[in-house]
Design a protein around this motif. Structure first.
Motif, PDB file in Angstrom:
ATOM      1  N   LYS A   2      21.071  39.674  54.950  1.00 40.68           N
ATOM      2  CA  LYS A   2      19.853  39.635  54.367  1.00 40.68           C
ATOM      3  C   LYS A   2      18.396  38.692  54.640  1.00 40.68           C
ATOM      4  O   LYS A   2      18.895  37.757  54.272  1.00 40.68           O
ATOM      5  N   THR A   3      17.400  39.236  55.038  1.00 45.34           N
ATOM      6  CA  THR A   3      16.319  38.321  54.659  1.00 45.34           C
ATOM      7  C   THR A   3      15.055  38.326  54.010  1.00 45.34           C
ATOM      8  O   THR A   3      15.250  39.586  53.484  1.00 45.34           O
ATOM      9  N   TYR A   4      14.460  37.275  53.706  1.00 41.93           N
ATOM     10  CA  TYR A   4      13.329  37.390  53.302  1.00 41.93           C
ATOM     11  C   TYR A   4      12.326  36.869  53.561  1.00 41.93           C
ATOM     12  O   TYR A   4      12.054  36.029  54.611  1.00 41.93           O
ATOM     13  N   ILE A   5      11.452  37.395  52.789  1.00 43.66           N
ATOM     14  CA  ILE A   5       9.911  37.007  52.985  1.00 43.66           C
ATOM     15  C   ILE A   5       9.420  36.298  51.744  1.00 43.66           C
ATOM     16  O   ILE A   5       9.307  36.252  51.116  1.00 43.66           O
ATOM     17  N   LEU A   6       9.290  35.009  52.695  1.00 44.43           N
ATOM     18  CA  LEU A   6       8.935  33.620  51.881  1.00 44.43           C
ATOM     19  C   LEU A   6       7.484  33.522  52.071  1.00 44.43           C
ATOM     20  O   LEU A   6       6.771  33.339  52.772  1.00 44.43           O
ATOM     21  N   HIS A   7       6.726  32.594  50.828  1.00 47.55           N
ATOM     22  CA  HIS A   7       5.514  32.277  50.797  1.00 47.55           C
ATOM     23  C   HIS A   7       5.230  31.296  50.105  1.00 47.55           C
ATOM     24  O   HIS A   7       5.545  30.683  48.323  1.00 47.55           O
ATOM     25  N   LEU A   8       4.468  30.294  50.803  1.00 47.32           N
ATOM     26  CA  LEU A   8       4.263  28.875  50.397  1.00 47.32           C
ATOM     27  C   LEU A   8       3.061  28.725  49.851  1.00 47.32           C
ATOM     28  O   LEU A   8       2.631  29.076  50.734  1.00 47.32           O
ATOM     29  N   CYS A   9       2.648  28.188  48.649  1.00 50.28           N
ATOM     30  CA  CYS A   9       1.458  27.953  47.913  1.00 50.28           C
ATOM     31  C   CYS A   9       1.040  26.416  47.844  1.00 50.28           C
ATOM     32  O   CYS A   9       1.893  26.238  46.767  1.00 50.28           O
ATOM     33  N   ASP A  10       0.704  25.513  48.371  1.00 58.51           N
ATOM     34  CA  ASP A  10       0.420  24.394  48.754  1.00 58.51           C
ATOM     35  C   ASP A  10      -0.782  23.679  48.892  1.00 58.51           C
ATOM     36  O   ASP A  10      -1.325  24.381  49.975  1.00 58.51           O
ATOM     37  N   ASP A  11      -2.288  23.284  48.786  1.00 60.69           N
ATOM     38  CA  ASP A  11      -3.267  22.913  48.304  1.00 60.69           C
ATOM     39  C   ASP A  11      -2.774  21.726  49.670  1.00 60.69           C
ATOM     40  O   ASP A  11      -3.892  20.760  49.812  1.00 60.69           O
TER      41      ASP A  11
END
Length: 127
Positions: A2-11
């Motif tokens: 299974k594959t996943y959607i990642l989201h990265l939050c860094d300024d």
């Protein structure tokens, strides 16, 4: 797998871009989005079903703890892995209050980050 959607939050664009590029090559990752501002993060939630949010503790002017509760209640299945420059002991107690799924220091290696993502997503690999 299974594959996943990642989201990265860094300024910090260099850091966010490097982490996104690294994680985007992993077989368990379908895509990695990146946000550098709070508004971009909120827009990302509207556009996509994010499985794992990698979130800098000091992503916005105040710490993320002020809006983590709202995110978790709006997206109860969302997994959250906090990234921090601070000593882990300084943020662990606060993170637990908001049911954060994992916490990793920015001094960790890329392999440790990969392992943390796998752990938070509850993926078992042969590596």
């Amino acid at each position: 797998m299974k594959t996943y959607i990642l989201h990265l939050c860094d300024d910090h664009p260099i850091l966010a871009g490097s982490l996104a590029e690294f994680l985007g090559k992993e077989p368990f990752v379908l895509s990695v989005g990146v946000s550098h501002h709070f508004d971009e993060l909120m827009s990302a939630f509207e556009k996509s079903s994010i499985d794992l949010l990698l979130l800098d503790v000091s992503f916005i002017a105040v710490t993320v703890f002020e809006f983590l509760g709202k995110i978790k209640s709006a997206f109860p299945d969302l997994k959250i892995l906090l990234l921090t420059n601070y000593e882990l002991s300084d943020v662990i107690l606060e993170a637990r209050k908001f049911q954060v799924d994992g916490l990793i220091g920015k001094s960790a290696t890329m392999e440790e980050l990969r392992s943390a993502c796998l752990s938070v997503l509850n993926i078992v690999t042969g590596k």
